[in-house]
Motif scaffolding. Structure first.
Motif, PDB file in Angstrom:
ATOM      1  N   SER A  25     -77.979  40.853  18.130  1.00  0.00           N
ATOM      2  CA  SER A  25     -79.194  40.597  19.179  1.00  0.00           C
ATOM      3  C   SER A  25     -80.262  39.980  18.456  1.00  0.00           C
ATOM      4  CB  SER A  25     -79.814  42.145  19.707  1.00  0.00           C
ATOM      5  OG  SER A  25     -81.188  41.823  20.180  1.00  0.00           O
ATOM      6  N   HIS A  27     -83.603  40.273  19.265  1.00  0.00           N
ATOM      7  CA  HIS A  27     -84.729  41.319  19.338  1.00  0.00           C
ATOM      8  C   HIS A  27     -84.754  42.210  18.109  1.00  0.00           C
ATOM      9  CE1 HIS A  27     -84.546  39.935  23.502  1.00  0.00           C
ATOM     10  NE2 HIS A  27     -83.512  40.466  23.589  1.00  0.00           N
ATOM     11  N   TYR A 131     -85.318  46.913  25.721  1.00  0.00           N
ATOM     12  CA  TYR A 131     -85.428  45.789  25.990  1.00  0.00           C
ATOM     13  C   TYR A 131     -85.007  45.543  27.426  1.00  0.00           C
ATOM     14  CZ  TYR A 131     -86.570  41.000  25.417  1.00  0.00           C
ATOM     15  OH  TYR A 131     -87.132  39.456  25.580  1.00  0.00           O
TER      16      TYR A 131
END
Length: 160
Positions: A25, A27, A131
């Motif tokens: 990811s 994030h 998220y």
């Protein structure tokens, strides 16, 4: 040289393709305490899987099993290295990472989820990624707030 003149094991090995890395990811890798422990356990399990795979008698099975286990080990090692442990929330006034929230959907369904890191998220088990669209809509909200998620109104009824 023709494949007919090469050992069968080598010919099969030449045909195999290395597995691509598991995608990471982009994030931040926020984790709860239980999420951090799960990542640590995953690394331990993957190391054991690599060792077990190396003991397989069949060369083709061994190669494939080692590749799969090693790929998972790289993934979980990277996730563990990038993990950002977040403390448990101390207040239940405003939704934050780590909270369990209870919502009522516009069709009357009541659902509860804990907002956690991406690796520990599993909606079937009552956890969602911080998220995810639902979590992003709820973080920063208070009990009684109404939020729109994908054209559906959701009411926040509890924060634990």
């Amino acid at each position: 040289m023709s494949v007919a003149f090469v050992r069968e094991e080598s010919a099969e090995a030449a045909q195999e393709v290395t597995l691509p890395a598991r995608p990471l990811s982009t994030h931040p890798n926020l984790v709860t305490q239980s999420g951090l422990q799960a990542l640590e356990q995953a690394v331990v399990n993957c190391r054991a899987a690599v060792k077990a795979a190396q003991l397989l008698d069949d060369a083709n099975q061994r190669r494939r099993a080692v590749e799969l286990a090693a790929r998972d080990l790289r993934y979980f090692s990277e996730r563990l290295a990038s993990a950002e442990l977040r403390p448990e929330p101390t207040s239940v006034e405003i939704v934050a990472f780590g909270h369990r929230v209870t919502i009522v959907r516009d069709d009357g369904r009541r659902q509860a989820y804990r907002i956690v890191g991406e690796d520990e998220a599993d909606p079937r088990l009552g956890t969602i990624s911080y998220y995810s669209p639902l979590a992003r809509s709820l973080i920063g909200r208070r009990v009684g707030d109404l939020v729109d998620v994908d054209g559906h109104e959701i009411e926040l009824v509890a924060i634990d």
